[in-house]
Design a protein around this motif. Structure first.
Motif, short mmCIF file in Angstrom:
data_model
loop_
_atom_site.label_atom_id
_atom_site.label_comp_id
_atom_site.label_asym_id
_atom_site.label_seq_id
_atom_site.Cartn_x
_atom_site.Cartn_y
_atom_site.Cartn_z
N GLU A 92 0.79 -1.02 0.09
CA GLU A 92 0.28 -0.21 0.15
C GLU A 92 1.04 1.18 -0.20
O GLU A 92 0.50 2.22 -0.53
N GLY A 95 2.03 1.74 -3.50
CA GLY A 95 1.09 2.24 -4.42
C GLY A 95 0.68 3.57 -4.16
O GLY A 95 0.39 4.26 -5.17
N ASP A 96 0.88 4.21 -3.17
CA ASP A 96 0.66 5.42 -2.61
C ASP A 96 1.85 6.60 -3.35
O ASP A 96 1.39 7.67 -3.42
N THR A 302 1.08 -3.03 -7.74
CA THR A 302 0.22 -2.44 -8.72
C THR A 302 -1.01 -3.46 -8.85
O THR A 302 -2.13 -3.10 -8.88
N TYR A 304 -1.91 -5.67 -6.58
CA TYR A 304 -2.98 -5.61 -5.32
C TYR A 304 -3.93 -4.45 -5.30
O TYR A 304 -4.89 -4.86 -5.27
N ASP A 305 -3.41 -3.45 -5.70
CA ASP A 305 -4.33 -2.47 -5.94
C ASP A 305 -5.24 -2.63 -6.95
O ASP A 305 -6.54 -2.32 -6.77
N ARG A 306 -4.88 -3.10 -8.12
CA ARG A 306 -6.15 -3.17 -9.32
C ARG A 306 -7.06 -4.25 -8.95
O ARG A 306 -8.15 -4.01 -9.33
N ASN A 308 -8.28 -5.40 -6.20
CA ASN A 308 -9.07 -4.95 -4.96
C ASN A 308 -9.97 -3.86 -5.71
O ASN A 308 -11.29 -3.85 -5.05
N ASN A 309 -9.59 -2.98 -6.38
CA ASN A 309 -10.39 -2.02 -7.03
C ASN A 309 -11.25 -2.66 -8.06
O ASN A 309 -12.29 -1.96 -8.35
N SER A 314 -12.22 -5.78 -1.97
CA SER A 314 -11.14 -6.08 -1.40
C SER A 314 -10.98 -7.60 -1.06
O SER A 314 -10.71 -7.89 0.10
#
Length: 467
Positions: A92, A95-96, A302, A304-306, A308-309, A314
């Motif tokens: 995370e 990703g930020d 990347t 992980y973020d994609r 769950n979005n 999630s």
């Protein structure tokens, strides 16, 4: 934001860095590769020239051996987290740093690399035994356009006193013309180089860093080539001399297996460093190398973020591309939302990255730091005849797995190592535990022995025999 030298001191303070005094009879990249192979600490090569090299600072021990440190512990420290931070916290945080959807207000300070202008060759980059020129690795290229400053990872060679030949993502090459100024920053804060990798593996190099979260984290300073971190150890200002040089190299940094890249020939205009610069290097092409680890973690963050979005709820606990597997495989722990969810999850992962051709799905309660448990689920819960799913043989080829060298396409494989929610409970094998794996008489004897375990070593109890 942690400057690079402070980060290196932090590794030393955690007993995760060893200092080596030169001169070095064995090439430093060979020493660096051996330390990585043995899952050793980071290395600092102290040289009389005043410029030290460090290796392994972004890497870590492999997960097939039991160690207290985790492969992502060093980068966690560099990004301001606890070295024992959970993998998800690191993903995370990474990703930020990337595109933020807003424009964080940058902070500007003085340039640390403000020492006397020196010659490029004074930095004495390492040269492998089989290499023609000294190699520049783990660099960040900075280019300024009307939209802002653009960063990308850069990898290249010193081919003379005033010439660099580098490889950068094609997206960055498209922003420059002959005569354009470009800055090469070496020894940047971990947050800065991680951002460059995130932009590269997501194909967003054309996004200015003024629109990324890193600008709210890393103080910047302007150069002729664009903004660079103010705490950079060495800044090489160049102009683009040739956009299509005849430059070939078999070696590729990890990010070069993700995005299309090409060579540039750069004319060096100035080289400025801190008083005693410390420059990171990576033994490119070696297992567990720094560039490989950065590429894997940036890609995992990347994905992980994609993922769950994509569903908005999630379901994915973590994603990992272990560097010891050279990015040919992706592990993902996820809640199984419905029958067939695993198949959909695997296909989305394949569509988002070409670094792997195998996806292994494990249950959401499997911890990423316990790689033994991950592999155990792989072996115990998935049967090749039932849970290994191959795609059609003409699937798009992954770019990283190197067991195919004919540029032909091949099948992709996803392995379902999670309990299938469609199974009846009676079909699910019990977990192997002390309570359900031994008869009651054996358990009773074991408990007696355990309770008597404080007796002197070598003393026989009534339940023991000489044999």
């Amino acid at each position: 934001m942690i400057p690079f030298t402070q980060y290196v001191r932090g590794l030393a303070g955690d007993d995760d860095l060893v200092r080596l005094d030169g001169p070095f009879e064995i090439p430093v990249d060979a020493l660096a590769a051996e330390a990585l192979r043995a899952s050793g600490p980071a290395l600092r090569f102290q040289r009389s020239t005043g410029t030290d090299l460090v290796s392994g600072v972004f890497s870590g021990p492999d997960q097939t051996q039991h160690r207290e440190a985790r492969p992502w512990s060093r980068l966690s420290l560099g990004l301001g987290l606890d070295p024992e931070a959970a993998l998800v916290d690191l993903l995370e945080t990474i990703g930020d740093l990337g595109p933020a959807g807003e424009n964080p207000e940058p902070t500007y300070t003085g340039q640390a690399a403000s020492g006397t202008d020196i010659e490029l060759q004074d930095l004495q980059f390492p040269q492998g035994e089989t290499e023609t020129w000294p190699a520049v690795t783990l660099g960040v290229a900075s280019v300024s356009t009307a939209d802002g400053t653009h960063w990308a990872p850069v990898h290249g060679s010193v081919v003379g006193g005033d010439t660099l030949r580098v490889r950068v993502p094609d997206a960055l090459s498209s922003l420059v013309a002959a005569g354009t100024t470009m800055a090469i920053a070496l020894g940047v804060p971990p947050a800065a180089i991680t951002t460059a990798y995130v932009l590269a593996v997501t194909g967003q190099t054309a996004t200015p860093i003024q629109s990324c979260g890193v600008t709210g984290t890393v103080p910047l300073v302007p150069t002729n080539g664009g903004l660079v971190p103010s705490a950079t150890e060495a800044v090489i200002e160049t102009t683009v001399a040739d956009r299509q040089p005849d430059f070939r190299s078999d070696r590729r940094e990890g990010w070069e297996h993700v995005v299309a890249s090409g060579p540039l020939s750069l004319s060096v205009e100035s080289v400025r460093t801190t008083e005693n610069p410390v420059i990171p290097i990576s033994p490119v092409g070696c297992p567990l190398a720094d560039d490989l680890q950065l590429t894997g973690l940036a890609t995992a963050a990347t994905l992980y973020d994609r993922l769950n979005n994509y569903w908005g709820i999630s379901p994915v606990e973590w994603v990992m591309l272990p560097a010891e597997a050279e990015l040919g495989i992706c592990f993902v722990a996820s809640d199984i939302l419905y029958g067939g969810f695993e198949w959909q999850l695997a296909n989305i992962l394949f569509s988002f990255s070409s670094l792997f051709d195998t996806v292994v799905i494990v249950d959401e309660d499997v911890p990423p730091q316990d790689f033994g448990r991950v592999l155990a689920d792989f072996w115990l819960k998935s049967h090749p005849a039932r849970d290994w799913m191959f795609s059609e043989p003409d699937a798009p080829a992954a770019t990283r797995p190197h067991y195919r060298r004919d540029n032909e396409t091949g099948s992709r494989l996803y392995v379902n190592a999670a309990w299938d929610p469609r199974w009846k409970e009676t079909y699910i094998a019990p977990r192997v535990t002390f309570e359900n794996s031994f008869p009651s008489s054996v358990r009773d004897v074991a408990r007696v022995l355990w309770n008597e375990s404080d007796i002197a070593p070598g003393v026989m109890t009534e339940n023991e025999s000489p044999h």
